[in-house]
Scaffold this motif. Structure first.
Motif, PDB file in Angstrom:
ATOM      1  N   GLY A 180       0.800  -1.231   0.000  1.00  0.00           N
ATOM      2  CA  GLY A 180       0.000   0.000   0.000  1.00  0.00           C
ATOM      3  C   GLY A 180       0.826   1.270   0.000  1.00  0.00           C
ATOM      4  N   MET A 181       2.116   1.168  -0.273  1.00  0.00           N
ATOM      5  CA  MET A 181       2.982   2.365  -0.259  1.00  0.00           C
ATOM      6  C   MET A 181       2.571   3.327  -1.372  1.00  0.00           C
ATOM      7  SD  MET A 181       7.107   2.392  -0.790  1.00  0.00           S
ATOM      8  CE  MET A 181       8.135   3.727  -0.206  1.00  0.00           C
ATOM      9  N   HIS A 182       2.435   4.591  -1.057  1.00  0.00           N
ATOM     10  CA  HIS A 182       2.163   5.546  -2.134  1.00  0.00           C
ATOM     11  C   HIS A 182       2.920   6.846  -2.011  1.00  0.00           C
ATOM     12  CE1 HIS A 182      -1.185   7.350   0.327  1.00  0.00           C
ATOM     13  NE2 HIS A 182      -1.107   6.172   0.846  1.00  0.00           N
ATOM     14  N   GLY A 183       3.931   6.870  -1.146  1.00  0.00           N
ATOM     15  CA  GLY A 183       4.789   8.039  -1.061  1.00  0.00           C
ATOM     16  C   GLY A 183       5.984   7.720  -0.190  1.00  0.00           C
ATOM     17  N   VAL A 206      14.035 -10.372  -1.041  1.00  0.00           N
ATOM     18  CA  VAL A 206      12.860  -9.621  -0.576  1.00  0.00           C
ATOM     19  C   VAL A 206      11.853  -9.501  -1.719  1.00  0.00           C
ATOM     20  CG1 VAL A 206      12.016  -7.460   0.409  1.00  0.00           C
ATOM     21  CG2 VAL A 206      14.297  -8.297   1.027  1.00  0.00           C
ATOM     22  N   LEU A 207      10.600  -9.810  -1.418  1.00  0.00           N
ATOM     23  CA  LEU A 207       9.549  -9.726  -2.434  1.00  0.00           C
ATOM     24  C   LEU A 207       8.729  -8.448  -2.211  1.00  0.00           C
ATOM     25  CD1 LEU A 207       8.285 -11.446  -4.741  1.00  0.00           C
ATOM     26  CD2 LEU A 207       6.696 -12.336  -3.030  1.00  0.00           C
ATOM     27  N   PHE A 208       8.761  -7.556  -3.187  1.00  0.00           N
ATOM     28  CA  PHE A 208       8.016  -6.295  -3.070  1.00  0.00           C
ATOM     29  C   PHE A 208       6.722  -6.366  -3.880  1.00  0.00           C
ATOM     30  CE2 PHE A 208      12.490  -5.008  -2.483  1.00  0.00           C
ATOM     31  CZ  PHE A 208      12.375  -4.378  -1.252  1.00  0.00           C
ATOM     32  N   PRO A 209       5.719  -5.580  -3.530  1.00  0.00           N
ATOM     33  CA  PRO A 209       4.493  -5.561  -4.338  1.00  0.00           C
ATOM     34  C   PRO A 209       4.768  -4.891  -5.684  1.00  0.00           C
ATOM     35  CG  PRO A 209       4.364  -3.904  -2.602  1.00  0.00           C
ATOM     36  CD  PRO A 209       5.624  -4.673  -2.363  1.00  0.00           C
ATOM     37  N   LYS A 210       3.892  -5.140  -6.648  1.00  0.00           N
ATOM     38  CA  LYS A 210       4.203  -4.642  -7.989  1.00  0.00           C
ATOM     39  C   LYS A 210       3.994  -3.141  -8.146  1.00  0.00           C
ATOM     40  CE  LYS A 210      -0.136  -6.061 -10.259  1.00  0.00           C
ATOM     41  NZ  LYS A 210      -0.874  -6.642  -9.122  1.00  0.00           N
ATOM     42  N   GLN A 211       3.393  -2.506  -7.173  1.00  0.00           N
ATOM     43  CA  GLN A 211       3.176  -1.058  -7.287  1.00  0.00           C
ATOM     44  C   GLN A 211       4.381  -0.218  -6.856  1.00  0.00           C
ATOM     45  OE1 GLN A 211       1.059  -3.160  -5.714  1.00  0.00           O
ATOM     46  NE2 GLN A 211      -0.929  -2.981  -6.707  1.00  0.00           N
ATOM     47  N   VAL A 212       5.470  -0.867  -6.444  1.00  0.00           N
ATOM     48  CA  VAL A 212       6.659  -0.107  -6.051  1.00  0.00           C
ATOM     49  C   VAL A 212       7.846  -0.506  -6.909  1.00  0.00           C
ATOM     50  CG1 VAL A 212       5.832   0.044  -3.662  1.00  0.00           C
ATOM     51  CG2 VAL A 212       7.495  -1.738  -4.279  1.00  0.00           C
ATOM     52  N   THR A 213       8.867   0.354  -6.921  1.00  0.00           N
ATOM     53  CA  THR A 213      10.085   0.076  -7.681  1.00  0.00           C
ATOM     54  C   THR A 213      11.274   0.079  -6.735  1.00  0.00           C
ATOM     55  OG1 THR A 213       9.145   1.260  -9.555  1.00  0.00           O
ATOM     56  CG2 THR A 213      11.515   0.849  -9.604  1.00  0.00           C
ATOM     57  N   ALA A 214      12.121  -0.914  -6.868  1.00  0.00           N
ATOM     58  CA  ALA A 214      13.333  -0.973  -6.050  1.00  0.00           C
ATOM     59  C   ALA A 214      14.534  -0.755  -6.954  1.00  0.00           C
ATOM     60  CB  ALA A 214      13.420  -2.325  -5.366  1.00  0.00           C
ATOM     61  N   HIS A 215      15.433   0.125  -6.560  1.00  0.00           N
ATOM     62  CA  HIS A 215      16.672   0.300  -7.320  1.00  0.00           C
ATOM     63  C   HIS A 215      17.848   0.457  -6.367  1.00  0.00           C
ATOM     64  CE1 HIS A 215      15.576   4.592  -6.584  1.00  0.00           C
ATOM     65  NE2 HIS A 215      16.888   4.735  -6.485  1.00  0.00           N
ATOM     66  N   THR A 216      19.048   0.161  -6.866  1.00  0.00           N
ATOM     67  CA  THR A 216      20.248   0.318  -6.042  1.00  0.00           C
ATOM     68  C   THR A 216      20.467   1.809  -5.784  1.00  0.00           C
ATOM     69  OG1 THR A 216      21.146  -1.653  -7.062  1.00  0.00           O
ATOM     70  CG2 THR A 216      22.698  -0.247  -5.890  1.00  0.00           C
ATOM     71  N   SER A 232       4.238   5.673  -8.971  1.00  0.00           N
ATOM     72  CA  SER A 232       3.749   6.935  -9.518  1.00  0.00           C
ATOM     73  C   SER A 232       3.044   7.683  -8.402  1.00  0.00           C
ATOM     74  CB  SER A 232       2.769   6.671 -10.655  1.00  0.00           C
ATOM     75  OG  SER A 232       1.583   6.134 -10.092  1.00  0.00           O
ATOM     76  N   GLN A 233       2.457   8.800  -8.739  1.00  0.00           N
ATOM     77  CA  GLN A 233       1.739   9.580  -7.747  1.00  0.00           C
ATOM     78  C   GLN A 233       0.488   8.862  -7.258  1.00  0.00           C
ATOM     79  OE1 GLN A 233       2.423  12.674  -6.137  1.00  0.00           O
ATOM     80  NE2 GLN A 233       4.381  11.899  -6.825  1.00  0.00           N
ATOM     81  N   ASN A 234      -0.038   7.980  -8.105  1.00  0.00           N
ATOM     82  CA  ASN A 234      -1.292   7.335  -7.737  1.00  0.00           C
ATOM     83  C   ASN A 234      -1.269   5.859  -8.138  1.00  0.00           C
ATOM     84  OD1 ASN A 234      -3.846   6.745  -6.977  1.00  0.00           O
ATOM     85  ND2 ASN A 234      -4.870   8.200  -8.349  1.00  0.00           N
ATOM     86  N   PRO A 235      -0.426   5.060  -7.450  1.00  0.00           N
ATOM     87  CA  PRO A 235      -0.193   3.683  -7.900  1.00  0.00           C
ATOM     88  C   PRO A 235      -1.402   2.765  -7.757  1.00  0.00           C
ATOM     89  CG  PRO A 235       0.909   4.102  -5.807  1.00  0.00           C
ATOM     90  CD  PRO A 235       0.378   5.411  -6.274  1.00  0.00           C
ATOM     91  N   TYR A 236      -2.385   3.167  -6.999  1.00  0.00           N
ATOM     92  CA  TYR A 236      -3.541   2.283  -6.781  1.00  0.00           C
ATOM     93  C   TYR A 236      -4.765   2.800  -7.534  1.00  0.00           C
ATOM     94  CZ  TYR A 236      -0.279   0.633  -3.460  1.00  0.00           C
ATOM     95  OH  TYR A 236       0.865   0.148  -2.914  1.00  0.00           O
TER      96      TYR A 236
END
Lengths: 338, 240
Positions: free
Chosen positions: B165-168, B180-190, B229-233
């Motif tokens: 549910g992360m949105h900011g 680590v498994l993240f939800p598809k609405q977030v992006t992980a980068h180094t 994004s600003q409104n991932p959901y």
């Protein structure tokens, strides 16, 4: 250990309850009557006691009956008649019914609680006992003089009823045979669980959700012969997505339990401690919507909703940790020590 | 320094004594009293023993330092100030926090930083020295959460379902996060040099409070997680 330490541990937990229910379970407290079932019963009146005792005599040999010793204190009022009976099933009745004595006793408990008006069996195991009342737990412990009992294991609970009445029978622990449950939380699956478990002869009569967890434990452990770990995997089953990431054998086992006992999945927030003869199991709901902490020192294990309750009993712990949601913590007393 | 002996006292009595005294305060023998320092500003409270739930709730300035473990909901809805815990903390630390800083030497329980938010110049920060439990940063809407995973003996840096549910806001994990498994609405980068620049002051303070080797921490690989994004959901429940 006497009941003194666990009563002390409930003092910093005062804020967690509102005086509408407190209780304790002690295991190993009746060594002189260890072969007899100890029935603790609330009666609303002398007439309900007479009626219930007449029934008891038709099915059980009563080797001792007495009022449970209490202390008159201003914090605890309106007490019902509180009696205990050390009993054993009449052999003739037992053999004619063709059931074992534990099944026999559980049927008697259900019968009293549903048929006999004004009588509630709130404890029915061997060499153990539940003590509960309307009040704060630390006062309930003093009311029942728990410092005078010695046992190998104790559980305690302070109640803050939100959806159902605060009454003597509604305080925790809830007990059937030697199984007792104390529960922090509220289960949203109550009615689904109740409808299912009532198909197997259990009757939910105590007007609160925790009662059904006790019967689920009895059904799965005693009647179905599941292990404690399997019980945990049924009532706090992992999510399907979590199961799908496990090893193949483990996936099959978890899928089987979730499928066969799908109506016994307990949803909503809970942290519970299940007491049984010889040990304890602590368990959180799989989302861990309630807190639970476990502390260890030498051969002692302490479990509480808050670390402060444990520190009262043992300030210097060797280990303290919070188990993950759905991860059972099983504690067994050394063989022969109870 | 004013000393308050907490033994046998209610949280109301303890907080009243704190209010009546200016300057540094040492609370001793604390055991489960809730709400210590709640709503206070410009306080300087040191605590021995185990403070109860909602330590420093609505804190509005000053500093609370705990020398042992703390329980659930540390810094609940905190607005400003700092809480430093030398042990572990329980569940839901920094619940709906909107400003200030929480530093924890050890591990955190479930739902750290749940509903954390930021507004204009308000930027809440949580730094966890050890590991974090499941649902880390659940519904995070702003602020920065940093988990260092120090001394974790092969344990995962974070348990299941982080950033649900992360949105900011931003989550920093001192790990390559392969496990680590993240939800598809977030992006992980180094983490980039710029990302690391952003958290440099918080890492400095962490190493200062707990005597940790800053260079050692900074030389590790960090992963940064942000919402897509600003409104991932946007279309999760209704089309809007």
């Amino acid at each position: 250990m006497t009941g003194e330490k666990i009563m002390q541990s409930m003092v910093p937990m005062h804020e967690r309850s509102n005086g509408l229910g407190g209780g304790f379970a002690g295991y190993g407290i009746y060594p002189e009557y260890r072969d007899f079932f100890a029935l603790h019963i609330f009666f609303n009146s002398e007439s309900s006691r007479t009626e219930c005792e007449t029934y008891l005599r038709t099915t059980l040999e009563i080797v001792r009956s007495e009022t449970i010793p209490t202390r008159t204190i201003p914090e605890i009022t309106d007490e019902p008649l509180i009696w205990r009976y050390f009993v054993t099933p009449l052999r003739s009745v037992l053999s004619s019914m063709q059931v074992d004595e534990r099944e026999f006793m559980s049927r008697i408990v259900m019968r009293i609680n549903t048929v006999y008006k004004g009588a509630y069996v709130f404890s029915s195991g061997k060499n153990m006992g539940v003590f509960k009342a309307v009040g704060y737990p630390e006062d309930v412990g003093r009311f029942y003089r728990l410092e005078e009992y010695e046992g190998y294991c104790w559980t305690a609970h302070g109640r803050y009823p939100t959806n159902t009445p605060g009454w003597w029978g509604g305080a925790h622990p809830f007990a059937l045979l030697d199984y007792t449950i104390v529960h922090n939380g509220e289960i949203s699956s109550y009615d689904a669980n109740r409808r299912y478990i009532e198909m197997f002869g259990y009757k939910c009569t105590l007007q609160t959700d925790t009662e059904v967890i006790t019967y689920i434990a009895d059904y799965l452990l005693r009647k179905q012969g599941l292990t404690l770990e399997e019980l945990a995997n049924v009532i706090a089953a992992p999510f399907w997505s979590t199961i799908s990431r496990r090893e193949a054998d483990e996936q099959q086992r978890l899928r089987y339990l979730r499928t066969v006992f799908s109506s016994l999945l307990i949803t909503g927030p809970f942290s519970i401690v299940l007491g049984f003869e010889g040990g304890l199991m602590a368990l959180n709901d799989r989302l861990k919507l309630r807190s639970m902490v476990v502390g260890e020192k030498e051969d002692m294990v302490y479990i509480a909703s808050e670390e402060s309750a444990i520190r009262v009993m043992e300030p210097e712990l060797e280990r303290i940790y919070a188990p993950a949601g759905g991860e059972p913590v099983i504690v067994r007393v050394k063989e022969g020590a109870y | 320094m004013v000393k308050i002996e907490a033994k046998g006292k209610s949280y109301v009595a303890i907080n009243n004594e704190i209010h009546q005294n200016a300057g540094e305060i040492l609370v001793t023998d604390c055991c489960g009293q809730r709400f210590i320092g709640a709503g206070m500003g410009n306080c300087a409270i040191k605590i021995q023993g185990i403070p109860g739930n909602a330590l420093g709730a609505y804190l509005n300035g000053g500093e609370i330092e705990v020398f042992s473990n703390a329980q659930d909901s540390v810094g609940d809805t905190m607005n400003a100030g700092r809480i430093v815990v030398h042990g572990n903390i329980g569940d839901t630390a920094g619940y709906a926090m909107r400003g200030g800083e929480i530093y924890v030497k050890g591990n955190a329980g479930y739902r750290t930083g749940i509903h954390m938010k930021a507004y204009q110049d308000k930027l809440p920060v949580i730094v966890i020295g050890g590991t974090a439990g499941s649902f880390l940063g659940e519904y995070q809407a702003g602020g920065i959460i940093i988990v260092l995973g120090l001394n974790r003996d092969g344990k995962k840096i974070v348990s299941n379902y982080p950033c649900t549910g992360m949105h900011g806001g931003k989550l920093y994990l001192c790990s390559d996060c392969q496990d680590v498994l993240f939800p598809k609405q977030v992006t992980a980068h180094t983490a980039t040099a710029e990302d690391m620049q952003e958290i440099a002051p918080y890492l400095e303070k962490f190493s200062e409070f707990f005597g940790m080797d800053l260079q050692q921490i900074r030389s590790q690989v960090f992963t940064v997680v942000t919402p897509d994004s600003q409104n991932p959901y946007k279309q999760m429940y209704v089309t809007n």
